[in-house]
Design a protein around this motif. Structure first.
Motif, mmCIF file in Angstrom:
data_model
loop_
_atom_site.group_PDB
_atom_site.id
_atom_site.type_symbol
_atom_site.label_atom_id
_atom_site.label_comp_id
_atom_site.label_asym_id
_atom_site.label_seq_id
_atom_site.Cartn_x
_atom_site.Cartn_y
_atom_site.Cartn_z
ATOM 1 N N GLY B 39 11.847 3.794 4.062
ATOM 2 C CA GLY B 39 10.661 4.067 4.009
ATOM 3 C C GLY B 39 9.941 2.782 2.834
ATOM 4 O O GLY B 39 9.157 2.763 3.422
ATOM 5 N N SER B 43 12.503 -2.869 7.151
ATOM 6 C CA SER B 43 12.667 -3.369 8.129
ATOM 7 C C SER B 43 11.071 -3.617 8.617
ATOM 8 O O SER B 43 11.056 -4.763 9.462
ATOM 9 C CB SER B 43 13.020 -2.441 9.100
ATOM 10 O OG SER B 43 14.389 -1.775 9.139
ATOM 11 N N THR B 44 9.629 -3.653 8.436
ATOM 12 C CA THR B 44 8.547 -3.476 8.786
ATOM 13 C C THR B 44 8.376 -5.458 8.131
ATOM 14 O O THR B 44 8.265 -6.365 9.184
ATOM 15 C CB THR B 44 7.676 -2.987 8.165
ATOM 16 O OG1 THR B 44 7.781 -1.730 8.568
ATOM 17 C CG2 THR B 44 6.145 -3.404 8.249
HETATM 18 N N1 LIG Z 1 6.502 1.463 14.858
HETATM 19 C C1 LIG Z 1 6.310 2.012 13.648
HETATM 20 N N2 LIG Z 1 5.002 3.257 13.833
HETATM 21 C C2 LIG Z 1 4.019 3.670 12.885
HETATM 22 N N3 LIG Z 1 4.957 3.491 11.566
HETATM 23 C C3 LIG Z 1 5.701 3.029 11.235
HETATM 24 C C4 LIG Z 1 6.357 2.046 11.818
HETATM 25 N N4 LIG Z 1 7.839 1.266 11.883
HETATM 26 C C5 LIG Z 1 7.483 2.338 10.059
HETATM 27 N N5 LIG Z 1 6.409 2.727 10.219
HETATM 28 C C6 LIG Z 1 7.011 3.636 9.263
HETATM 29 O O1 LIG Z 1 6.362 2.022 8.354
HETATM 30 C C7 LIG Z 1 7.053 2.687 6.698
HETATM 31 C C8 LIG Z 1 8.064 1.781 6.477
HETATM 32 O O2 LIG Z 1 8.826 1.496 7.128
HETATM 33 P P1 LIG Z 1 9.885 1.037 7.840
HETATM 34 O O3 LIG Z 1 9.453 -0.128 7.534
HETATM 35 O O4 LIG Z 1 11.318 1.031 8.654
HETATM 36 O O5 LIG Z 1 11.159 1.381 6.370
HETATM 37 P P2 LIG Z 1 12.629 0.823 6.113
HETATM 38 O O6 LIG Z 1 13.120 0.025 6.506
HETATM 39 O O7 LIG Z 1 12.375 -0.171 4.645
HETATM 40 O O8 LIG Z 1 13.647 2.338 5.867
HETATM 41 C C9 LIG Z 1 7.853 4.365 6.870
HETATM 42 O O9 LIG Z 1 6.659 4.969 6.543
HETATM 43 C C10 LIG Z 1 7.439 4.141 7.992
HETATM 44 O O10 LIG Z 1 7.554 5.250 8.746
#
Ligand SMILES: Nc1ncnc2c1ncn2[C@@H]1O[C@H](COP(=O)(O)OP(=O)(O)O)[C@@H](O)[C@H]1O
Ligand SMILES: [Mg+2]
Lengths: 304, 265
Positions: B39, B43-44
C-alpha cells in the motif's frame, strides 16, 4: 501475420461463445426476416399497381372479342365507336372533370401486361387480341368517378368502366398495415438483437480478459485488440442476415411462385430475384447493427 | 529513462494520495528496487510509467517523453518499449511456453520467421531451453515466471518493470529469477523492480528507492532493504546520510556506502 492472428482470435472467440453466437444469429435472422417481409410487401404493392395505377384513376374498357356486356352487341368496338368516345371525353360536359386521358391500344395493353406479369406463366398464354383496348382517365377529383361511370357505361362499344383505385386500394391498405406490423416487430427484434450482441461481446471480452490484458501490456494496437470482438458480432449478424435473405427468397419462390400464383393466376406476384435485391440491404443492416453495438460495448468493457 | 517530477496520484479524494509529490529519476541501464510496505504506492508508480493511469499532478517522463502528451492511439508504442512482469505470472494457460512468448510478438504483427528465430533465443536467455512445448501447468512457479520474463523482453523493450516478481516464489527460486533479471539488466535494459523481499534486495546491492505512504523516504545506491540511515521523519530523509548503519539491517554491512539521492542520479 497480424491478419492470420486476428482470424485465429475470431475463430477461437466464436467457438468459445458458441451458444451466444448461435442466439445472435437467430435473433438477427428473425428480426431481419421481418424487415425483409415489410420490404417484400412494398415490392408486392408496386408490382400490383402495374403500369397505370399511379397515373390514372378510371379505366374505360372497350369491347373485345368475347365481350358479353350490353353495349357490346356489335362485337369488338369499331373505330367509329372509339372516335365517338374520344369526342365525348373531349366535350366540355366531361372534360371539366378530368385532367387528361390516354388511349391504350390492344398492343399497348399487351406490352404493359407482359411487364407486370413477367414472373407469371400466364404471360405465355395471352395474345394482344385477348386484351381489351381502353381509355385511361386521370381525374381532377377522383371522387367524381360516378359521373364518368354513368356517362360511359351505356355507350356503345364500352364493356365496362372501372375505378381502379377502389379495386386495389383496400387490398393495399391491408398490405400496408401488414408491413407496418412487420416493421414494428422488426424494430422490437432489432432492439433484442442489439442488446444480445452487446451482451455476447461483453461475455466474450470477459472470457478473454487475460489475453486482452497481455495484449495491452505488450503494446498491441487498439485495432488488433478490438477487431476480433467486433468481427465476431458482425460475422454472427451477417450469417443471420444471410439466413433471412434465404428465407425471403424461399417464400417468393415456393409460396408466391409455386402456390399463390396458381391460386390467383390473375395477380402479378414479385419474383424470387426481386427479393434478392433486399439481401444487400439486410446484410448491410445486420453488419451495421452488430458493428455499432459491439463498438459501443467495447468502449465500456474493453479498456485499451 | 524514467523521470517523475513532483508526481502526485490521488485515487480517492477522501484517502491520502497513493503517491505524494514524488521526484525521481532512473537512468538508462540502471537497476532499481522500489521497496516499501504493502500500500505504499509501488504498483501505482509502475502503473503511471505504463500510462495505465494518469498522474493527478506532476509529470511522468519515459524515454524523455511526457506520457501525458502521448495520445491514446500512440500508447501501444509506449508500451512496446516497456516489458512488465507480475507476481502472478499471467501466462495463457491453454498455450505452451513457446506460444506464450510468441503471443507478445504476434499481437504486434511480427512475422512468423522472426518469431521462430527470436523466441528460442529469449527462452535460452531466461534458462528455459528445451521446455518450449511444456504447458504452463507443467512448470514450476520459477519456470512460469521465467516464461513471463521472456514474454516481457521478447520485443526488446528498453525498460523492464517487475511488480513483486518473486512474491510467489521460495527464496532459492527467487534468487534464480534475480539472476535472470540481472542478466537482462546487463544487456542494457533498465530494470525497475517493486518488492518487499528484503533478502533479495540485500543480496543484490542495487539502488533502493523506499516508499512510505506514497512518499519517497529513501533513495540509496548499492543499498540494503532496510535503511542504514535512521529515518526519524520525512524532513530528515535522504539528506541525512551521516547516520550509522541501522541495527536491524541483515545484509553484509561491510563496504556499503550509503549515498545521498543527489549522488545516485
Ligand atoms: N485502482 C485503485 N483505486 C483506488 N485506490 C487504489 C487503487 N490502486 C491502489 N490504490 C490505493 O493506493 C495506495 C497504493 O497502492 P499500491 O500502489 O497498489 O501499493 P503497493 O503496490 O505498494 O502495495 C493504496 O492505499 C491503495 O489502496
Ligand atoms: Mg502492489
Amino acid at each position: 501475420m497480424r491478419l492470420a492472428f486476428i482470424l485465429g482470435e475470431i475463430g477461437s472467440g466464436l467457438r468459445r461463445n458458441l451458444s451466444m453466437v448461435v442466439s445472435v444469429i437467430l435473433v438477427t435472422f428473425v428480426s431481419l426476416t421481418f424487415v425483409g417481409a415489410a420490404g417484400m410487401l412494398q415490392l408486392q404493392i408496386n408490382q400490383m399497381k402495374g403500369y397505370w395505377y399511379d397515373k390514372v384513376q378510371v379505366a374505360i374498357f372497350l369491347c373485345g372479342d368475347g365481350s358479353t356486356a350490353a353495349g357490346c352487341a356489335t362485337g369488338t368496338a369499331t373505330p367509329e365507336q372509339q372516335e365517338n368516345l374520344r369526342t365525348l371525353l373531349e366535350s366540355p360536359a366531361v372534360s371539366q372533370y378530368i385532367n387528361d386521358f390516354q388511349f391504350e391500344s390492344k398492343d399497348d395493353a399487351y406490352k404493359h401486361f407482359k411487364e407486370q406479369f413477367s414472373n407469371s406463366p400466364i404471360v405465355d398464354s395471352v395474345t394482344p387480341d385477348q386484351l381489351p383496348a381502353s381509355f385511361r382517365i386521370n381525374m381532377k377529383d377522383p371522387e367524381k368517378y360516378q359521373i364518368i361511370s354513368e356517362t360511359f357505361a351505356s355507350q356503345p362499344g364500352v364493356e365496362t368502366v372501372i375505378d381502379q383505385r377502389q379495386v386495389l386500394e383496400r387490398l393495399f391498405s391491408v398490405m400496408n398495415a401488414a408491413s407496418l406490423v412487420a416493421v414494428i416487430i422488426a424494430g422490437v427484434m432489432i432492439v433484442c438483437a442489439i442488446l444480445l450482441i452487446a451482451t455476447t461481446i461483453r461475455l466474450s471480452a470477459f472470457s478473454r480478459r487475460r489475453e486482452t490484458g497481455i495484449m495491452r501490456l505488450v503494446g498491441a494496437s487498439k485495432i488488433v485488440i478490438q477487431l476480433p470482438f467486433i468481427l465476431e458480432g458482425v460475422i454472427a449478424a451477417v450469417i443471420g442476415a444471410a439466413l433471412a435473405s434465404g428465407t425471403l427468397w424461399a417464400v417468393a419462390h415456393f409460396f408466391l411462385g409455386e402456390y399463390m400464383s396458381k391460386q390467383y393466376p390473375d395477380t402479378a406476384f414479385i419474383s424470387p430475384a426481386q427479393t434478392l435485391l433486399l439481401a444487400p440491404a439486410l446484410l448491410a443492416l445486420g453488419a451495421t447493427l452488430a458493428g455499432i453495438s459491439s463498438l459501443l460495448t467495447l468502449r465500456r468493457y474493453l479498456r485499451v | 529513462m524514467i523521470r517523475f517530477e513532483n508526481v502526485t496520484k490521488v485515487y480517492d479524494q477522501t484517502a491520502r494520495p497513493a503517491l505524494d509529490s514524488v521526484n525521481l529519476e532512473i537512468d538508462r541501464g540502471e537497476f532499481a528496487f522500489l521497496v516499501g510496505a504493502s500500500g505504499s504506492g509501488k504498483s501505482t508508480f509502475l502503473r503511471l510509467v505504463l500510462k495505465e493511469d494518469r498522474a493527478t499532478s506532476g509529470a511522468v517522463y519515459v524515454a524523455g517523453q511526457n506520457v501525458a502528451n502521448i495520445s491514446s492511439w500512440r500508447v501501444p508504442r509506449l508500451r512496446r518499449g516497456i516489458g512488465v512482469v507480475f507476481q502472478d505470472f499471467r501466462l495463457l494457460p491453454q498455450k505452451n511456453v513457446f506460444a506464450n512468448v510468441a503471443f507478445a510478438m504476434q499481437v504486434i504483427g511480427k512475422s512468423r520467421s522472426i518469431i521462430r528465430d527470436t523466441v528460442p533465443e529469449v527462452l535460452k536467455t531466461v534458462g528455459l531451453e528445451g521446455k518450449e512445448h511444456r504447458m504452463p501447468h507443467e512448470l514450476s512457479g520459477g519456470e512460469q515466471q521465467r516464461v513471463a520474463i521472456a514474454r516481457a523482453v521478447v520485443n526488446r523493450p528498453g525498460i523492464l518493470l517487475a511488480d513483486e516478481p518473486t512474491g510467489n516464489l521460495d527464496p532459492t527460486t527467487s534468487m534464480g529469477i534475480m539472476g535472470v533479471l540481472d542478466k537482462i539488466n546487463q544487456n542494457g535494459t533498465t530494470v525497475v523492480m517493486a518488492t518487499h523481499d528484503d533478502d533479495i534486495v540485500n543480496e543484490m546491492r542495487k539502488r533502493v528507492v523506499e516508499l512510505r505512504n506514497g512518499v519517497v523516504i529513501r533513495d540509496e545506491a548499492r543499498a540494503l532493504y532496510t535503511s542504514m540511515i535512521p529515518v526519524v521523519g520525512q524532513s530528515r530523509r535522504l539528506k541525512d546520510a551521516s547516520g550509522r548503519p541501522d541495527e536491524s539491517a541483515t545484509g553484509p554491512g561491510d563496504g556499503s556506502v550509503p549515498s545521498s539521492a543527489g549522488e545516485s542520479k
